[in-house]
Design a protein around this motif. Structure first.
Motif, mmCIF file in Angstrom:
data_model
loop_
_atom_site.group_PDB
_atom_site.id
_atom_site.type_symbol
_atom_site.label_atom_id
_atom_site.label_comp_id
_atom_site.label_asym_id
_atom_site.label_seq_id
_atom_site.Cartn_x
_atom_site.Cartn_y
_atom_site.Cartn_z
ATOM 1 N N ALA A 160 1.078 -0.750 0.295
ATOM 2 C CA ALA A 160 -0.359 -0.301 0.449
ATOM 3 C C ALA A 160 0.695 1.186 0.207
ATOM 4 N N ARG A 161 1.490 1.423 0.980
ATOM 5 C CA ARG A 161 2.731 2.617 0.648
ATOM 6 C C ARG A 161 3.422 2.751 -0.659
ATOM 7 N N ILE A 162 3.929 1.420 -1.077
ATOM 8 C CA ILE A 162 4.643 1.748 -3.259
ATOM 9 C C ILE A 162 3.860 2.516 -3.538
ATOM 10 N N LYS A 163 2.312 1.533 -3.368
ATOM 11 C CA LYS A 163 1.323 1.648 -4.675
ATOM 12 C C LYS A 163 0.916 3.057 -4.009
ATOM 13 N N ALA A 164 0.883 3.905 -3.050
ATOM 14 C CA ALA A 164 0.829 5.591 -2.936
ATOM 15 C C ALA A 164 2.076 6.433 -3.188
ATOM 16 N N CYS A 165 3.243 5.620 -3.540
ATOM 17 C CA CYS A 165 4.153 6.508 -4.097
ATOM 18 C C CYS A 165 4.272 6.504 -5.867
ATOM 19 N N ASN A 166 4.156 5.583 -6.333
ATOM 20 C CA ASN A 166 3.805 5.001 -7.553
ATOM 21 C C ASN A 166 2.379 3.944 -7.718
ATOM 22 N N PRO A 167 1.756 4.717 -8.297
ATOM 23 C CA PRO A 167 -0.057 3.199 -8.378
ATOM 24 C C PRO A 167 0.205 2.645 -9.712
ATOM 25 N N LYS A 168 1.249 2.321 -10.375
ATOM 26 C CA LYS A 168 1.621 2.166 -11.239
ATOM 27 C C LYS A 168 2.298 0.528 -10.731
ATOM 28 N N ALA A 169 2.405 0.861 -9.957
ATOM 29 C CA ALA A 169 3.656 -0.404 -9.444
ATOM 30 C C ALA A 169 2.859 -1.523 -9.836
ATOM 31 N N LEU A 170 2.608 -2.934 -9.923
ATOM 32 C CA LEU A 170 2.262 -4.423 -9.662
ATOM 33 C C LEU A 170 2.783 -4.669 -8.477
ATOM 34 N N TYR A 171 1.665 -5.674 -7.788
ATOM 35 C CA TYR A 171 2.009 -6.738 -6.759
ATOM 36 C C TYR A 171 1.868 -8.197 -7.452
ATOM 37 N N LEU A 172 2.771 -8.300 -7.208
ATOM 38 C CA LEU A 172 2.846 -10.506 -7.925
ATOM 39 C C LEU A 172 2.959 -11.095 -6.238
ATOM 40 N N CYS A 173 1.356 -11.842 -6.252
ATOM 41 C CA CYS A 173 1.618 -12.668 -4.817
ATOM 42 C C CYS A 173 1.692 -14.608 -5.368
ATOM 43 N N ASP A 174 2.932 -14.919 -5.348
ATOM 44 C CA ASP A 174 3.200 -16.152 -5.114
ATOM 45 C C ASP A 174 2.899 -17.084 -4.010
ATOM 46 N N PRO A 175 1.376 -17.131 -3.685
ATOM 47 C CA PRO A 175 1.130 -17.903 -1.957
ATOM 48 C C PRO A 175 1.226 -19.752 -1.538
ATOM 49 N N VAL A 176 2.947 -19.186 -1.398
ATOM 50 C CA VAL A 176 3.823 -20.180 -1.622
ATOM 51 C C VAL A 176 2.789 -21.130 0.027
ATOM 52 N N MET A 177 2.376 -21.920 0.153
ATOM 53 C CA MET A 177 1.522 -22.775 0.899
ATOM 54 C C MET A 177 2.301 -24.530 1.378
ATOM 55 N N GLY A 178 1.757 -25.017 2.412
ATOM 56 C CA GLY A 178 2.529 -26.176 2.565
ATOM 57 C C GLY A 178 2.438 -26.550 1.772
ATOM 58 N N HIS A 179 4.165 -27.869 1.364
ATOM 59 C CA HIS A 179 3.226 -28.925 0.380
ATOM 60 C C HIS A 179 4.090 -30.600 1.354
ATOM 61 N N PRO A 180 2.639 -31.524 2.390
ATOM 62 C CA PRO A 180 3.271 -31.773 2.970
ATOM 63 C C PRO A 180 4.130 -32.833 2.581
ATOM 64 N N GLU A 181 3.479 -33.241 2.294
ATOM 65 C CA GLU A 181 4.083 -34.861 1.729
ATOM 66 C C GLU A 181 5.389 -34.570 0.765
ATOM 67 N N LYS A 182 5.755 -33.430 0.068
ATOM 68 C CA LYS A 182 6.998 -32.548 -0.240
ATOM 69 C C LYS A 182 8.359 -32.242 0.405
ATOM 70 N N GLY A 183 7.507 -32.027 2.417
ATOM 71 C CA GLY A 183 8.628 -31.724 3.011
ATOM 72 C C GLY A 183 8.244 -30.200 2.917
ATOM 73 N N CYS A 184 7.703 -29.150 2.022
ATOM 74 C CA CYS A 184 7.757 -28.464 2.333
ATOM 75 C C CYS A 184 6.850 -27.414 3.448
ATOM 76 N N ILE A 185 7.454 -27.161 4.617
ATOM 77 C CA ILE A 185 6.378 -26.185 5.405
ATOM 78 C C ILE A 185 6.278 -25.137 5.765
ATOM 79 N N VAL A 186 5.150 -25.018 6.047
ATOM 80 C CA VAL A 186 4.541 -23.677 6.120
ATOM 81 C C VAL A 186 3.357 -23.634 7.420
ATOM 82 N N ALA A 187 3.246 -22.375 7.623
ATOM 83 C CA ALA A 187 2.876 -22.401 9.134
ATOM 84 C C ALA A 187 0.872 -21.898 8.655
#
Ligand SMILES: Nc1ncnc2c1ncn2[C@@H]1O[C@H](COP(=O)(O)OP(=O)(O)O)[C@@H](O)[C@H]1O
Ligand SMILES: Cc1ncc(COP(=O)(O)O)c(C=O)c1O
Ligand SMILES: [Mg+2]
Length: 290
Positions: free
Chosen positions: A100-127
């Motif tokens: 929000a702070r960055i978009k206030a300075c530069n309204p054209k700024a993009l936000y890409l969210c990679d929603p990394v979640m757990g992958h229990p079988e693979k051992g990727c641990i996320v709360a």
């Protein structure tokens, strides 16, 4: 002369090997983007080794670091924010405040969210609270979201039954806020066994892309982070969404070919650097509709 884009990359850092920023920063720099890495955790190695040392960054540090950049008058030069692996949901909220702070300075700024979640079988641990944060809060703010199939299933609360079902689910995610959804890795009943597939979905259309599935004794980690980072980098460099999608698939495939040739578990980013910048392979994004 064309301006070099600037990108704030907020995700994990590992000392040994490649995941999070340690998978994405160098490739994004190699294709021509100024990257500002903000590390959400500093771990000795990625969590799929089953053990690691290190610490999660205190969430309060994130706004302080962003403010530090504002204080030197540079925040308005930030063209995009990328977020990936989070150490806690509180970190997620701090990132949204930073966006929000960055978009206030530069309204054209993009936000890409990679929603990394757990992958229990693979051992990727996320709360578990991190998954909740991504579903409930981040999707509403992100311009671009890059889930894998497991993450797309979590958003939808069910498992995909077909390719068209994946498309419907990606469209449903689009309806939650993002303008672009890149599904980095599709899985559905009936998918050809020898193919690795991705989807790009926007309000204007949807594209499906296939590349060969390579055999690994142990699946390398950080492929998702590499994928979302390169996709955003190429968009900032002026590619159309479809061109960025095709470039990303080709460059990531080049890294996997090099990794396979070296019989390495860790991605071979340094050896593959010229192939990242100038992929020799090409995969075509094919329009699909429901
Ligand atoms: N062409 C390919 N051949 C074989 N495996 C691949 C290929 N491309 C990606 N992968 C693997 O597919 C998996 C994608 O994982 P997934 O959980 O869906 O996404 P993420 O990397 O975001 O966790 C990773 O384990 C990665 O190593
Ligand atoms: C510290 C860390 N960051 C990021 C990731 C995500 O990696 P991937 O790109 O495979 O989703 C992992 C996966 O285990 C990890 O341990
Ligand atoms: Mg991932």
């Amino acid at each position: 002369m064309k301006r070099t884009p600037h990108l704030l990359a907020i995700q994990s850092h590992v000392i040994f090997g490649h995941a999070g920023n340690s998978a994405a920063v160098f490739p994004m720099q190699r294709v021509g983007v100024n990257v500002w890495p903000l590390n959400t955790v500093q771990f000795s190695n990625h969590t799929q080794y089953g053990q690691w040392a290190g610490e999660v960054l205190a969430p309060a540090q994130i706004p302080l670091l962003v403010e530090g950049i504002a204080a030197i008058g540079e925040l308005g030069n930030c063209d995009a924010v990328l977020s990936g692996y989070l150490g806690s949901a509180a970190q997620g909220q701090a990132i949204l405040a930073g966006v929000a702070r960055i978009k206030a300075c530069n309204p054209k700024a993009l936000y890409l969210c990679d929603p990394v979640m757990g992958h229990p079988e693979k051992g990727c641990i996320v709360a578990p609270e991190v998954s909740e944060f991504l579903l409930e809060e981040a999707a509403a703010v992100a311009d671009i979201m890059c889930p894998n199939q497991l993450e797309l299933d979590s958003f939808s609360g069910r498992k995909a039954q077909s390719l068209f079902d994946c498309l419907a689910m990606a469209r449903a995610l689009l309806a939650r806020g993002p303008k672009v959804v890149l599904v980095k890795h599709l899985a559905y009943p009936g998918k050809p066994e020898d193919s690795f597939e991705m989807l790009l979905v926007t309000a204007d259309g949807s594209w499906h892309l296939r590349r060969p599935l390579l055999a690994f004794p142990r699946q390398p980690v950080g492929v998702g982070d590499l994928t979302s980072g390169l996709f955003l980098a190429r968009i900032l460099l002026g590619d159309s969404l479809v061109a960025a999608f095709e470039f990303t698939a080709a460059a990531v495939h080049e890294v996997l070919l090099e990794t396979q040739a070296c019989a390495s578990y860790e991605l071979q980013l340094i050896r593959a650097q010229d192939r990242i910048a100038h992929p020799r392979v090409r995969f075509e994004a094919v329009p699909i509709s429901l």
